[in-house]
Design a protein around this motif. Structure first.
Motif, PDB file in Angstrom:
ATOM      1  N   SER A 289     -10.810  13.476 -11.932  1.00 27.02           N
ATOM      2  CA  SER A 289     -10.186  12.721 -13.025  1.00 27.02           C
ATOM      3  C   SER A 289     -11.047  12.756 -14.282  1.00 27.02           C
ATOM      4  CB  SER A 289      -9.940  11.273 -12.595  1.00 27.02           C
ATOM      5  OG  SER A 289     -11.164  10.559 -12.457  1.00 27.02           O
ATOM      6  N   GLY A 290     -12.366  12.785 -14.118  1.00 26.53           N
ATOM      7  CA  GLY A 290     -13.246  12.853 -15.274  1.00 26.53           C
ATOM      8  C   GLY A 290     -13.051  14.136 -16.060  1.00 26.53           C
ATOM      9  N   SER A 291     -13.015  15.275 -15.373  1.00 25.31           N
ATOM     10  CA  SER A 291     -12.800  16.557 -16.060  1.00 25.31           C
ATOM     11  C   SER A 291     -11.440  16.589 -16.739  1.00 25.31           C
ATOM     12  CB  SER A 291     -12.910  17.705 -15.047  1.00 25.31           C
ATOM     13  OG  SER A 291     -14.167  17.739 -14.436  1.00 25.31           O
ATOM     14  N   CYS A 292     -10.405  16.103 -16.057  1.00 15.58           N
ATOM     15  CA  CYS A 292      -9.053  16.128 -16.627  1.00 15.58           C
ATOM     16  C   CYS A 292      -8.953  15.254 -17.868  1.00 15.58           C
ATOM     17  CB  CYS A 292      -8.038  15.682 -15.576  1.00 15.58           C
ATOM     18  SG  CYS A 292      -7.876  16.827 -14.173  1.00 15.58           S
ATOM     19  N   LEU A 293      -9.587  14.085 -17.848  1.00 13.54           N
ATOM     20  CA  LEU A 293      -9.540  13.195 -19.009  1.00 13.54           C
ATOM     21  C   LEU A 293     -10.196  13.834 -20.224  1.00 13.54           C
ATOM     22  CD1 LEU A 293     -10.365   9.735 -17.361  1.00 13.54           C
ATOM     23  CD2 LEU A 293      -8.210  10.404 -18.446  1.00 13.54           C
ATOM     24  N   LEU A 294     -11.341  14.467 -20.020  1.00 14.62           N
ATOM     25  CA  LEU A 294     -12.051  15.063 -21.153  1.00 14.62           C
ATOM     26  C   LEU A 294     -11.300  16.264 -21.713  1.00 14.62           C
ATOM     27  CD1 LEU A 294     -14.511  14.907 -22.954  1.00 14.62           C
ATOM     28  CD2 LEU A 294     -15.747  16.310 -21.303  1.00 14.62           C
ATOM     29  N   LEU A 295     -10.683  17.052 -20.847  1.00 14.00           N
ATOM     30  CA  LEU A 295      -9.906  18.185 -21.319  1.00 14.00           C
ATOM     31  C   LEU A 295      -8.655  17.744 -22.059  1.00 14.00           C
ATOM     32  CD1 LEU A 295     -10.244  20.487 -18.184  1.00 14.00           C
ATOM     33  CD2 LEU A 295     -11.205  20.936 -20.451  1.00 14.00           C
ATOM     34  N   SER A 296      -8.116  16.588 -21.685  1.00 11.90           N
ATOM     35  CA  SER A 296      -6.896  16.091 -22.332  1.00 11.90           C
ATOM     36  C   SER A 296      -7.192  15.372 -23.644  1.00 11.90           C
ATOM     37  CB  SER A 296      -6.158  15.141 -21.380  1.00 11.90           C
ATOM     38  OG  SER A 296      -5.814  15.801 -20.177  1.00 11.90           O
ATOM     39  N   TRP A 297      -8.268  14.588 -23.673  1.00 10.97           N
ATOM     40  CA  TRP A 297      -8.612  13.806 -24.873  1.00 10.97           C
ATOM     41  C   TRP A 297     -10.098  13.981 -25.197  1.00 10.97           C
ATOM     42  CZ3 TRP A 297      -5.761  11.396 -20.837  1.00 10.97           C
ATOM     43  CH2 TRP A 297      -4.414  11.214 -21.133  1.00 10.97           C
ATOM     44  N   PRO A 298     -10.467  15.132 -25.746  1.00 10.35           N
ATOM     45  CA  PRO A 298     -11.884  15.364 -26.050  1.00 10.35           C
ATOM     46  C   PRO A 298     -12.402  14.445 -27.147  1.00 10.35           C
ATOM     47  CG  PRO A 298     -10.523  17.110 -26.974  1.00 10.35           C
ATOM     48  CD  PRO A 298      -9.623  16.266 -26.129  1.00 10.35           C
ATOM     49  N   GLY A 299     -13.640  13.990 -26.977  1.00 11.62           N
ATOM     50  CA  GLY A 299     -14.271  13.103 -27.950  1.00 11.62           C
ATOM     51  C   GLY A 299     -15.526  12.501 -27.347  1.00 11.62           C
ATOM     52  N   PRO A 300     -16.409  11.934 -28.170  1.00 13.50           N
ATOM     53  CA  PRO A 300     -17.682  11.408 -27.647  1.00 13.50           C
ATOM     54  C   PRO A 300     -17.505  10.260 -26.666  1.00 13.50           C
ATOM     55  CG  PRO A 300     -17.399  10.838 -29.969  1.00 13.50           C
ATOM     56  CD  PRO A 300     -16.333  11.835 -29.631  1.00 13.50           C
ATOM     57  N   GLY A 301     -16.618   9.300 -26.967  1.00 10.02           N
ATOM     58  CA  GLY A 301     -16.409   8.183 -26.058  1.00 10.02           C
ATOM     59  C   GLY A 301     -15.824   8.630 -24.737  1.00 10.02           C
ATOM     60  N   MET A 302     -14.826   9.514 -24.805  1.00 11.82           N
ATOM     61  CA  MET A 302     -14.228  10.023 -23.574  1.00 11.82           C
ATOM     62  C   MET A 302     -15.221  10.884 -22.798  1.00 11.82           C
ATOM     63  SD  MET A 302     -11.654   9.907 -21.633  1.00 11.82           S
ATOM     64  CE  MET A 302     -10.353   9.223 -22.673  1.00 11.82           C
ATOM     65  N   ALA A 303     -16.129  11.555 -23.517  1.00  6.96           N
ATOM     66  CA  ALA A 303     -17.134  12.372 -22.832  1.00  6.96           C
ATOM     67  C   ALA A 303     -18.052  11.507 -21.983  1.00  6.96           C
ATOM     68  CB  ALA A 303     -17.941  13.173 -23.856  1.00  6.96           C
ATOM     69  N   VAL A 304     -18.442  10.336 -22.475  1.00 12.14           N
ATOM     70  CA  VAL A 304     -19.271   9.428 -21.680  1.00 12.14           C
ATOM     71  C   VAL A 304     -18.527   8.993 -20.424  1.00 12.14           C
ATOM     72  CG1 VAL A 304     -20.395   7.167 -21.627  1.00 12.14           C
ATOM     73  CG2 VAL A 304     -20.607   8.602 -23.654  1.00 12.14           C
ATOM     74  N   LEU A 305     -17.255   8.592 -20.599  1.00 12.80           N
ATOM     75  CA  LEU A 305     -16.455   8.180 -19.442  1.00 12.80           C
ATOM     76  C   LEU A 305     -16.295   9.331 -18.461  1.00 12.80           C
ATOM     77  CD1 LEU A 305     -14.651   6.193 -17.918  1.00 12.80           C
ATOM     78  CD2 LEU A 305     -12.746   6.923 -19.387  1.00 12.80           C
ATOM     79  N   SER A 306     -16.014  10.528 -18.987  1.00 16.84           N
ATOM     80  CA  SER A 306     -15.815  11.694 -18.129  1.00 16.84           C
ATOM     81  C   SER A 306     -17.074  12.033 -17.347  1.00 16.84           C
ATOM     82  CB  SER A 306     -15.400  12.889 -18.991  1.00 16.84           C
ATOM     83  OG  SER A 306     -15.375  14.076 -18.225  1.00 16.84           O
ATOM     84  N   MET A 307     -18.221  12.093 -18.048  1.00 16.46           N
ATOM     85  CA  MET A 307     -19.472  12.419 -17.367  1.00 16.46           C
ATOM     86  C   MET A 307     -19.827  11.354 -16.327  1.00 16.46           C
ATOM     87  SD  MET A 307     -20.382  15.300 -18.657  1.00 16.46           S
ATOM     88  CE  MET A 307     -18.595  15.558 -18.731  1.00 16.46           C
TER      89      MET A 307
END
Length: 410
Positions: A289-307
């Motif tokens: 889910s982390g990889s999918c979220l970042l690919l769908s909505w790239p950005g610094p905040g989403m990158a923290v959540l994704s990682m």
């Protein structure tokens, strides 16, 4: 193997857990190696690629130490062995502190420090599983969480010490800390009267291999570690690639490391309550889910959540893997199986993290790496469902149904 009190009323399990905490935290600072990069490069005039070789050597030596650990603690008494490992690792750090070139770093930090830490780590896990209540996932998850915890605590301390006293003095201080902590752990083990094996167990239980089960657990662990170590090794770079500023990336990296440590404890706790395949599948799906979220909505905040999600998926798998070994194999075999299983961690460290770095050099981004990580975690989720739901003791307790002979009619 039960958690019995010592002569002074303190449980043996508490003493062993305390020893594991004291000794694994300083060895866990190997994950904070990045703090040494710029000071060491400036001091010795070497490049980032050479420093990467030093860390890779430390990772390989750590794995070798885990592999040879069972042969050592079967032949030598654990208390003097702990002291020897402490002296070996401390001498390696002293060599690194006086380094005049990369060859000294490779020998001191890469070989001696790493190998001593690997032997001690596997000894702690084996001794723990001979002492605590059988199949304690929470305790096993806690022990494997100590390495990222050590990095969390060590990184700011190293940064302050390097600024205040210099790099060489900081490495000397770490050497003294490692030696002291190994001595304390040896004293606690002596008081707990730790046995490294159950003499009453059969040879079949102690030497059981179960290669098919081992291969499945190895694959599940490897796939999670590949994505997780990509995050641990390149978190700051990934966050910056998605638009994070330097301070935000540093704070995000610290948060992600802490989340991984907590997830390792959580993975052990969860398999005390739920079947191993369900927890393992859930962990891989969290990372996916982390990889999918970042690919769908790239950005610094989403990158923290994704990682964080990818790292937590890896953390859950790390915690449950240690507990799963205690469920599927006899405690006498724990160190041997764990040492062999951690080869997956070593291979993972040089697979997807290296590929992700290469892809970044080609594309100046991490989208391709995120897609590969998603595929890796999807495969891991499917593989996780093939693991046995029942523990070794439950499987052995099941009555074997014999086919009834047919009665022919006359």
């Amino acid at each position: 193997m039960s958690d019995l009190p010592t002569s002074r009323g303190i449980s043996r399990g508490a003493l062993v857990l305390t020893a594991a905490t004291v000794v694994n935290l300083p060895f866990g600072t190997v994950y904070a190696f990045s703090v040494f990069l710029k000071p060491m490069e400036a001091l010795l005039g070497i490049g980032r690629a050479e420093m990467a070789i030093v860390f890779s050597m430390a990772s390989i030596s750590l794995t070798i130490g885990m592999l040879i650990g069972p042969a050592l603690y079967r032949r030598f008494a654990p208390v003097p062995l702990l002291l020897v490992c402490g002296a070996l690792s401390a001498s390696g750090l002293l060599i690194a502190s006086a380094a005049q070139g990369i060859e000294h770093l490779l020998l001191g930090y890469g070989v001696l420090f790493g190998m001593g830490g690997g032997v001690v780590f596997i000894m702690m896990q084996q001794g723990l599983n001979q002492t605590i209540s059988p199949m304690s996932g929470l305790a096993n998850g806690y022990v494997v969480s100590l390495y990222p915890m050590g990095a969390m605590l060590g990184a700011p301390v190293f940064g302050w010490a390097i600024e205040a006293f210099g790099l060489r003095a900081t490495l000397v201080g770490l050497a003294l800390t490692v030696l002291t902590c190994c001595a304390i752990a040896a004293m606690l083990w002596h008081r707990a009267r730790v046995r490294m094996k159950d003499p009453g167990a059969s040879a079949a239980d102690s030497e059981a291999r179960h290669w098919g089960l081992f291969a499945r657990l190895f694959t599940v662990f490897f796939l999670a570690a590949s994505a997780g170590l990509m995050v641990m090794s390149q978190a700051a770079g990934i966050l910056q690639a998605y638009g994070a500023k330097s301070l935000f990336a540093l704070g995000g990296t610290t948060f992600i490391t802490g989340a991984i440590a907590a997830a390792r404890i959580g993975g052990g706790w969860l398999i005390d309550r739920f079947a191993v395949p369900r927890v393992a599948c859930m962990a891989h799906l969290i990372a996916l889910s982390g990889s999918c979220l970042l690919l769908s909505w790239p950005g610094p905040g989403m990158a923290v959540l994704s990682m964080t999600l990818i790292g937590c998926g890896y953390g859950f798998i790390s915690g449950l893997t240690a507990g799963a070994i205690a469920r599927y194999w006899h405690p006498n075999a724990f160190g041997r199986v764990a040492g062999q299983l951690y080869i997956a961690w070593c291979i993972a460290a040089i697979s997807l993290p290296v590929l992700a770095g290469w892809l970044y050099d080609q594309t100046q981004g991490y989208d391709q790496a995120m897609r590969i990580a998603a595929g890796v975690n999807l495969l891991g989720a499917l593989m996780a469902l093939s693991l046995p739901a029942k523990a070794r003791s439950q499987l052995q307790a099941q009555p074997q149904t014999q086919p009834q002979p047919k009665v022919e009619k006359t």
